[in-house]
Design an enzyme around this catalytic site. Structure first.
Site, short mmCIF file in Angstrom:
data_model
loop_
_atom_site.label_atom_id
_atom_site.label_comp_id
_atom_site.label_asym_id
_atom_site.label_seq_id
_atom_site.Cartn_x
_atom_site.Cartn_y
_atom_site.Cartn_z
CG HIS A 83 -18.02 18.05 18.00
ND1 HIS A 83 -17.44 16.98 17.36
CD2 HIS A 83 -17.86 17.82 19.32
CE1 HIS A 83 -16.95 16.13 18.26
NE2 HIS A 83 -17.20 16.62 19.46
CG ASP A 136 -16.80 16.91 13.97
OD1 ASP A 136 -16.53 18.10 14.25
OD2 ASP A 136 -17.13 16.06 14.81
CB SER A 233 -14.84 15.30 20.97
OG SER A 233 -16.08 14.71 21.21
#
Length: 276
Positions: A83, A136, A233
């Site tokens: 992402h 992910d 992230s």
């Protein structure tokens, strides 16, 4: 950062990109150097495999353009979250970003130590599902090999590092208070690997997310207080010297009953090997 509306961990969502852009172009907030939520300062020399993923063209030069984290798993291979390279985070197709870099060995993003590496190749998992966030993972290949000492081994299937209750550490340069106060220096926080049932209860497939134990691992503290947040992230979740997860998503930052959700490394190790 996380991508749910109240996301806490990492799924860099559109709000994150906007917030991060504002932070990088505005005067440094007084709290900019507070540590990860519930954490404390770290040094890259203690975690040399911790990497920053950056683009000055998109996120400015104030913090070296950092917008996500990553982990060095082989001399030329860095893993991060899929992402992080989404249009929602970058505002464009990642192929159009000409200055994507991986920064290694730079504790303070305001400085110029460590090294910046251009990318020879990028692979983003085409099976990544943005709706439920399964798979992910993205693989960044460096054109220059790093010393083996800069790498961290990936925990495979059945590794005891995944057992609930294990002490884990998260690393990153993200939001330190859940309010857009991005850190300039690396920080770390101690959490626990949690049972899959904890995250299944917290994220049963409602508006806050859908936890899938096959591709995700859960970590945090029962009462909250420590967590990754926006800007973290793709960063590493480490147990007993092995990489078990990458910051992926969650609801809020360090909120009780809303633990962090990470990409389960054992579920994507084959993809990393094939594309690294």
């Amino acid at each position: 950062m996380r991508t749910s509306p109240r996301s806490l961990l990492v799924v860099l969502a559109v709000p994150l990109v906007v917030a991060l852009a504002m932070v990088l172009t505005a005067p440094a907030p007084a709290s900019a150097d507070r540590v990860v939520i519930g954490g404390h300062p770290a040094r890259t020399v203690e975690a040399p495999w911790t990497a920053a993923v950056a683009s000055r063209a998109l996120f400015g030069g104030k913090r070296s353009g950092q917008f996500c984290g990553g982990a060095v798993v082989a001399p030329t291979t860095v893993v991060t979250a899929a992402h992080c390279l989404s249009r929602g985070v970058l505002g464009m197709d990642w192929r159009e970003v000409r200055d994507l870099r991986v920064i290694v060995g730079r504790n303070d993003l305001r400085k110029a130590d460590g090294r910046e590496y251009p990318l020879a190749r990028i692979w983003v998992n085409p099976a990544y599902e943005s709706d439920n966030r399964a798979g992910d993972i993205a693989v960044l290949t460096l054109g220059v090999a790093l010393p083996a000492a800069y790498t961290i081994p990936m925990a495979g299937k059945g590794d005891p590092a995944y057992r609930p209750g294990g002490r884990a550490a998260i690393y990153g340069w993200g939001d330190t208070g859940g309010d857009g106060s991005y850190a300039a220096t690396l920080r770390t926080a101690a959490v626990r690997v949690l049972a899959d049932t904890v995250c299944e209860t917290a994220y049963p497939g409602n508006a806050e997310g859908d936890y899938d134990a096959r591709s995700m691992v859960c970590a945090g503290l029962p009462d909250g207080g420590r967590d990754a947040c926006q800007g973290d992230s793709g960063g590493p979740l480490v147990v007993q010297g092995r990489l078990v997860g990458l910051v992926s998503w969650g609801s809020g930052c360090a909120v009780a009953g809303r633990p962090g959700v990470y990409t389960r490394i054992s579920a994507v190790a084959g993809l990393v090997a094939a594309h690294g």
